[in-house]
Design an enzyme around this catalytic site. Structure first.
Site, PDB file in Angstrom:
ATOM      1  N   SER A 152       0.911  -1.522  -0.399  1.00 17.48           N
ATOM      2  CA  SER A 152       0.459  -0.121   0.005  1.00 17.48           C
ATOM      3  C   SER A 152       1.297   0.857  -0.194  1.00 17.48           C
ATOM      4  O   SER A 152       2.170   1.267   0.379  1.00 17.48           O
ATOM      5  CB  SER A 152      -0.894  -0.063   0.856  1.00 17.48           C
ATOM      6  OG  SER A 152      -1.444   1.360   1.501  1.00 17.48           O
ATOM      7  N   TYR A 166      -2.463  -0.385  10.199  1.00 18.75           N
ATOM      8  CA  TYR A 166      -2.019  -1.340   8.773  1.00 18.75           C
ATOM      9  C   TYR A 166      -0.459  -0.774   7.933  1.00 18.75           C
ATOM     10  O   TYR A 166      -0.170  -1.117   7.440  1.00 18.75           O
ATOM     11  CB  TYR A 166      -3.154  -0.320   8.033  1.00 18.75           C
ATOM     12  CG  TYR A 166      -3.082  -0.361   6.971  1.00 18.75           C
ATOM     13  CD1 TYR A 166      -3.242  -1.980   5.734  1.00 18.75           C
ATOM     14  CD2 TYR A 166      -3.333   0.842   5.559  1.00 18.75           C
ATOM     15  CE1 TYR A 166      -3.972  -1.865   5.311  1.00 18.75           C
ATOM     16  CE2 TYR A 166      -3.021   0.040   4.427  1.00 18.75           C
ATOM     17  CZ  TYR A 166      -3.623  -1.553   3.902  1.00 18.75           C
ATOM     18  OH  TYR A 166      -3.452  -1.355   2.787  1.00 18.75           O
TER      19      TYR A 166
END
Length: 262
Positions: A152, A166
């Site tokens: 990501s 995350y």
């Protein structure tokens, strides 16, 4: 050196974790439509069945599934064992399954770290470790097997949203992928990462519903990602064209991480 052979993934055996929905589904569709045999895995058996039905209707390749709950270590082991019973080799492993947890800094819980790091980092290593013999089985120096890790942009930059576990897990995944590239390259297996920006997925739905205009306004190309964008990159990395790419972290984000702000 024609396009049809340079970017071909025909007859390759592919495993896509979380391949029934979101980015994983986009990747699975791209491989199936270009003649690959794709196994998808998810804890949602019904979603896997429906995805395979739709993918197989597209033709060229073939889709099948092995359901597994990646929060359970025994399910990861069972997935690897079942894949080994069905196939003699694995050409491409796409580590896509992931989890997120957004909560304010003041109340961010310990449970979030355990849940997110387990799925986004620990299980990626464990599954890769378990299927390495299958990856090695069909690999050669000229035609290595491939690991594609779905990271990501939030592992490259500091996100505006409070997703501490995350962001940390994706940064860890990016580096784990480089470490695997070093160790497994010697075994004719490459490891690369796509650091994805915003795509239309279940994980991103709530954010995009509220902030799509703002998000697109911060992307130099002015739009969120499409299925063709992520599937195309995976096909490139999985084909002869991507055979010498190893240890790379590719920002697949329309320029999000290089967008200048006053």
């Amino acid at each position: 050196m024609d396009i049809s052979s340079l970017f071909s993934v025909k007859d390759k055996v592919v495993l896509v974790t979380g391949g029934a929905k979101g980015i994983g589904r986009m990747i699975s569709e791209g491989f199936v439509q270009n003649g690959a045999k794709v196994y998808i895995s998810s804890r949602d058996r019904k979603a896997c069945e429906e995805a395979c039905k739709e993918l197989n209707a597209m033709g060229k390749g073939k889709a099948d599934f092995i359901s597994a709950d990646f929060y359970k270590e025994e399910d990861v082991k069972r997935l690897a064992e079942e894949l080994g019973r069905r196939e003699k080799k694995l050409d491409i492993l796409v580590n896509n399954s992931g989890s997120n947890w957004g909560e304010s800094y003041a109340t961010y819980p310990s449970a979030a770290w355990s849940r997110v790091l387990t799925l986004n980092l620990q299980r990626v290593f464990q599954l890769t470790q378990l299927v390495t013999p299958l990856l090695e089985a069909g690999a050669s120096r000229e035609s290595p097997s491939r690991i594609i890790n779905i990271g990501s942009v939030d592992g490259l930059r500091v996100p505006a949203l409070e997703t501490f576990a995350y962001s940390a897990s994706k940064a860890g995944l990016h580096h784990l992928s480089r470490v695997l590239a070093h160790h497994l390259g010697q075994r004719n297996i490459t490891s690369n990462t796509l650091a994805c920006g915003p795509f239309q997925s279940k994980m991103m739905k709530a954010t995009l519903d509220k902030f799509k205009d703002v998000i697109e306004g911060g992307i130099p190309l002015g739009r969120i990602g499409t299925p063709e964008d992520v599937a195309g990159c995976c096909i490139w990395l999985g084909s002869r064209a991507g055979a010498w790419v190893n240890g790379a972290t590719i920002a697949l984000d329309g320029g999000t991480v290089v967008s200048a702000k006053l």
